[in-house]
Design a protein around this motif. Structure first.
Motif, PDB file in Angstrom:
ATOM      1  N   ARG A   1       0.814  -1.206   0.000  1.00 26.97           N
ATOM      2  CA  ARG A   1       0.000   0.000   0.000  1.00 26.97           C
ATOM      3  C   ARG A   1       0.854   1.266   0.000  1.00 26.97           C
ATOM      4  O   ARG A   1       0.658   2.146  -0.809  1.00 26.97           O
ATOM      5  CB  ARG A   1      -0.938   0.015   1.206  1.00 26.97           C
ATOM      6  CG  ARG A   1      -1.858   1.208   1.211  1.00 26.97           C
ATOM      7  CD  ARG A   1      -2.871   1.136   2.336  1.00 26.97           C
ATOM      8  NE  ARG A   1      -3.678   2.333   2.299  1.00 26.97           N
ATOM      9  CZ  ARG A   1      -3.290   3.506   2.798  1.00 26.97           C
ATOM     10  NH1 ARG A   1      -2.131   3.634   3.390  1.00 26.97           N
ATOM     11  NH2 ARG A   1      -4.076   4.553   2.717  1.00 26.97           N
ATOM     12  N   CYS A   2       1.833   1.343   0.912  1.00 26.80           N
ATOM     13  CA  CYS A   2       2.577   2.602   1.057  1.00 26.80           C
ATOM     14  C   CYS A   2       4.028   2.518   0.598  1.00 26.80           C
ATOM     15  O   CYS A   2       4.686   3.540   0.474  1.00 26.80           O
ATOM     16  CB  CYS A   2       2.508   3.095   2.497  1.00 26.80           C
ATOM     17  SG  CYS A   2       3.511   2.131   3.648  1.00 26.80           S
ATOM     18  N   GLY A   3       4.531   1.313   0.374  1.00 30.80           N
ATOM     19  CA  GLY A   3       5.903   1.157  -0.099  1.00 30.80           C
ATOM     20  C   GLY A   3       6.973   1.139   0.980  1.00 30.80           C
ATOM     21  O   GLY A   3       8.157   1.034   0.673  1.00 30.80           O
ATOM     22  N   SER A   4       6.592   1.224   2.242  1.00 37.07           N
ATOM     23  CA  SER A   4       7.564   1.206   3.334  1.00 37.07           C
ATOM     24  C   SER A   4       8.239  -0.153   3.456  1.00 37.07           C
ATOM     25  O   SER A   4       7.617  -1.184   3.199  1.00 37.07           O
ATOM     26  CB  SER A   4       6.885   1.523   4.670  1.00 37.07           C
ATOM     27  OG  SER A   4       6.416   2.835   4.684  1.00 37.07           O
ATOM     28  N   GLY A   5       9.486  -0.141   3.903  1.00 38.73           N
ATOM     29  CA  GLY A   5      10.185  -1.380   4.176  1.00 38.73           C
ATOM     30  C   GLY A   5       9.642  -2.020   5.446  1.00 38.73           C
ATOM     31  O   GLY A   5       9.323  -1.325   6.413  1.00 38.73           O
ATOM     32  N   LEU A   6       9.529  -3.331   5.448  1.00 36.39           N
ATOM     33  CA  LEU A   6       8.958  -4.057   6.583  1.00 36.39           C
ATOM     34  C   LEU A   6       9.845  -5.231   6.965  1.00 36.39           C
ATOM     35  O   LEU A   6      10.361  -5.924   6.091  1.00 36.39           O
ATOM     36  CB  LEU A   6       7.577  -4.624   6.227  1.00 36.39           C
ATOM     37  CG  LEU A   6       6.519  -3.697   5.666  1.00 36.39           C
ATOM     38  CD1 LEU A   6       5.352  -4.500   5.124  1.00 36.39           C
ATOM     39  CD2 LEU A   6       6.047  -2.742   6.757  1.00 36.39           C
ATOM     40  N   SER A   7       9.960  -5.474   8.257  1.00 35.04           N
ATOM     41  CA  SER A   7      10.614  -6.702   8.703  1.00 35.04           C
ATOM     42  C   SER A   7       9.563  -7.757   9.040  1.00 35.04           C
ATOM     43  O   SER A   7       9.846  -8.944   9.070  1.00 35.04           O
ATOM     44  CB  SER A   7      11.508  -6.433   9.916  1.00 35.04           C
ATOM     45  OG  SER A   7      10.764  -5.886  10.979  1.00 35.04           O
ATOM     46  N   THR A   8       8.335  -7.309   9.279  1.00 34.12           N
ATOM     47  CA  THR A   8       7.200  -8.213   9.477  1.00 34.12           C
ATOM     48  C   THR A   8       6.099  -7.787   8.515  1.00 34.12           C
ATOM     49  O   THR A   8       5.655  -6.642   8.557  1.00 34.12           O
ATOM     50  CB  THR A   8       6.664  -8.151  10.931  1.00 34.12           C
ATOM     51  OG1 THR A   8       7.723  -8.515  11.815  1.00 34.12           O
ATOM     52  CG2 THR A   8       5.488  -9.097  11.116  1.00 34.12           C
ATOM     53  N   GLY A   9       5.701  -8.706   7.660  1.00 35.68           N
ATOM     54  CA  GLY A   9       4.632  -8.429   6.705  1.00 35.68           C
ATOM     55  C   GLY A   9       3.331  -9.061   7.146  1.00 35.68           C
ATOM     56  O   GLY A   9       3.318 -10.177   7.655  1.00 35.68           O
ATOM     57  N   HIS A  10       2.242  -8.323   6.990  1.00 35.80           N
ATOM     58  CA  HIS A  10       0.898  -8.831   7.270  1.00 35.80           C
ATOM     59  C   HIS A  10       0.254  -9.167   5.929  1.00 35.80           C
ATOM     60  O   HIS A  10       0.233  -8.334   5.023  1.00 35.80           O
ATOM     61  CB  HIS A  10       0.069  -7.777   8.005  1.00 35.80           C
ATOM     62  CG  HIS A  10       0.597  -7.454   9.361  1.00 35.80           C
ATOM     63  ND1 HIS A  10       1.718  -6.672   9.558  1.00 35.80           N
ATOM     64  CD2 HIS A  10       0.177  -7.819  10.588  1.00 35.80           C
ATOM     65  CE1 HIS A  10       1.952  -6.560  10.852  1.00 35.80           C
ATOM     66  NE2 HIS A  10       1.034  -7.246  11.506  1.00 35.80           N
ATOM     67  N   PHE A  11      -0.284 -10.357   5.818  1.00 37.03           N
ATOM     68  CA  PHE A  11      -0.894 -10.839   4.588  1.00 37.03           C
ATOM     69  C   PHE A  11      -2.342 -11.233   4.859  1.00 37.03           C
ATOM     70  O   PHE A  11      -2.629 -11.858   5.880  1.00 37.03           O
ATOM     71  CB  PHE A  11      -0.153 -12.077   4.058  1.00 37.03           C
ATOM     72  CG  PHE A  11       1.265 -11.818   3.647  1.00 37.03           C
ATOM     73  CD1 PHE A  11       1.590 -11.659   2.311  1.00 37.03           C
ATOM     74  CD2 PHE A  11       2.276 -11.737   4.594  1.00 37.03           C
ATOM     75  CE1 PHE A  11       2.902 -11.424   1.919  1.00 37.03           C
ATOM     76  CE2 PHE A  11       3.595 -11.508   4.218  1.00 37.03           C
ATOM     77  CZ  PHE A  11       3.904 -11.348   2.877  1.00 37.03           C
ATOM     78  N   ILE A  12      -3.225 -10.871   3.928  1.00 38.30           N
ATOM     79  CA  ILE A  12      -4.610 -11.322   4.004  1.00 38.30           C
ATOM     80  C   ILE A  12      -4.641 -12.657   3.269  1.00 38.30           C
ATOM     81  O   ILE A  12      -4.339 -12.733   2.085  1.00 38.30           O
ATOM     82  CB  ILE A  12      -5.574 -10.326   3.346  1.00 38.30           C
ATOM     83  CG1 ILE A  12      -5.440  -8.941   3.982  1.00 38.30           C
ATOM     84  CG2 ILE A  12      -7.021 -10.837   3.459  1.00 38.30           C
ATOM     85  CD1 ILE A  12      -6.192  -7.847   3.235  1.00 38.30           C
ATOM     86  N   ASN A  13      -4.986 -13.708   3.983  1.00 41.13           N
ATOM     87  CA  ASN A  13      -4.998 -15.052   3.430  1.00 41.13           C
ATOM     88  C   ASN A  13      -6.435 -15.428   3.068  1.00 41.13           C
ATOM     89  O   ASN A  13      -7.230 -15.784   3.931  1.00 41.13           O
ATOM     90  CB  ASN A  13      -4.416 -16.036   4.451  1.00 41.13           C
ATOM     91  CG  ASN A  13      -4.215 -17.408   3.876  1.00 41.13           C
ATOM     92  OD1 ASN A  13      -4.095 -17.583   2.672  1.00 41.13           O
ATOM     93  ND2 ASN A  13      -4.184 -18.402   4.749  1.00 41.13           N
TER      94      ASN A  13
END
Length: 117
Positions: free
Chosen positions: A84-96
Motif C-alpha cells: 500500500r505505502c511502499g515502506s520497508g517491513l521486517s514483518t509483513g501482514h498478509f490477508i490469506n
C-alpha cells in the motif's frame, strides 16, 4: 480467470463498509493490480456475481464476511515492502483468502486496506 481478478473479487467480498466511493474501491484494488482493464474487469465481475452493487459512483458490498484478523491475517518475518505505502517491513501482514494471499502490508496499512481505519 486471471488470479488478480479472483483476488480482487475476494477482497471486495470482504469490505467492511456499508458503501464506498468508487475511487476508494479502486484504491483498494490497486493492491491487487494497477492495470485499469483488470480493475474494470474485477468491478464488472463483482457486480455480475452479486458481490457489490454500483450506482452513481458508489459501491455497496452485499456480503458481510469481513476479514478476521485472527483467522484471515497472517504475519511473516522477512524483508518486505508494503503493497500500500511502499515502506520497508521486517514483518509483513498478509490477508490469506481462498483466492490467494494479498500483501504484504504494514500493521497500520493492513487496517486501512480492510476498512478498519
Amino acid at each position: 480467470m486471471d488470479d488478480r481478478v479472483e483476488r480482487g473479487l475476494a477482497l471486495l467480498e470482504r469490505l467492511e463498509h456499508e458503501s464506498l466511493p468508487l475511487a476508494d474501491a479502486v484504491d483498494r484494488l490497486e493492491i491487487v493490480t494497477a492495470d485499469p482493464t483488470v480493475t474494470r474487469t474485477i468491478l464488472d465481475e463483482a457486480e455480475l456475481r452479486g458481490i457489490i452493487e454500483r450506482e452513481d459512483g458508489i459501491i455497496r458490498p452485499r456480503s458481510r464476511q469481513y476479514v478476521s484478523f485472527d483467522e484471515d491475517v497472517i504475519t511473516k518475518d522477512g524483508d518486505f515492502e508494503c503493497k500500500r505505502c511502499g515502506s520497508g517491513l521486517s514483518t509483513g501482514h498478509f490477508i490469506n483468502l481462498e483466492a490467494g494471499e494479498i500483501g504484504p502490508f504494514g500493521s497500520s496499512c493492513i487496517r486501512k486496506v480492510t476498512g478498519r481505519e
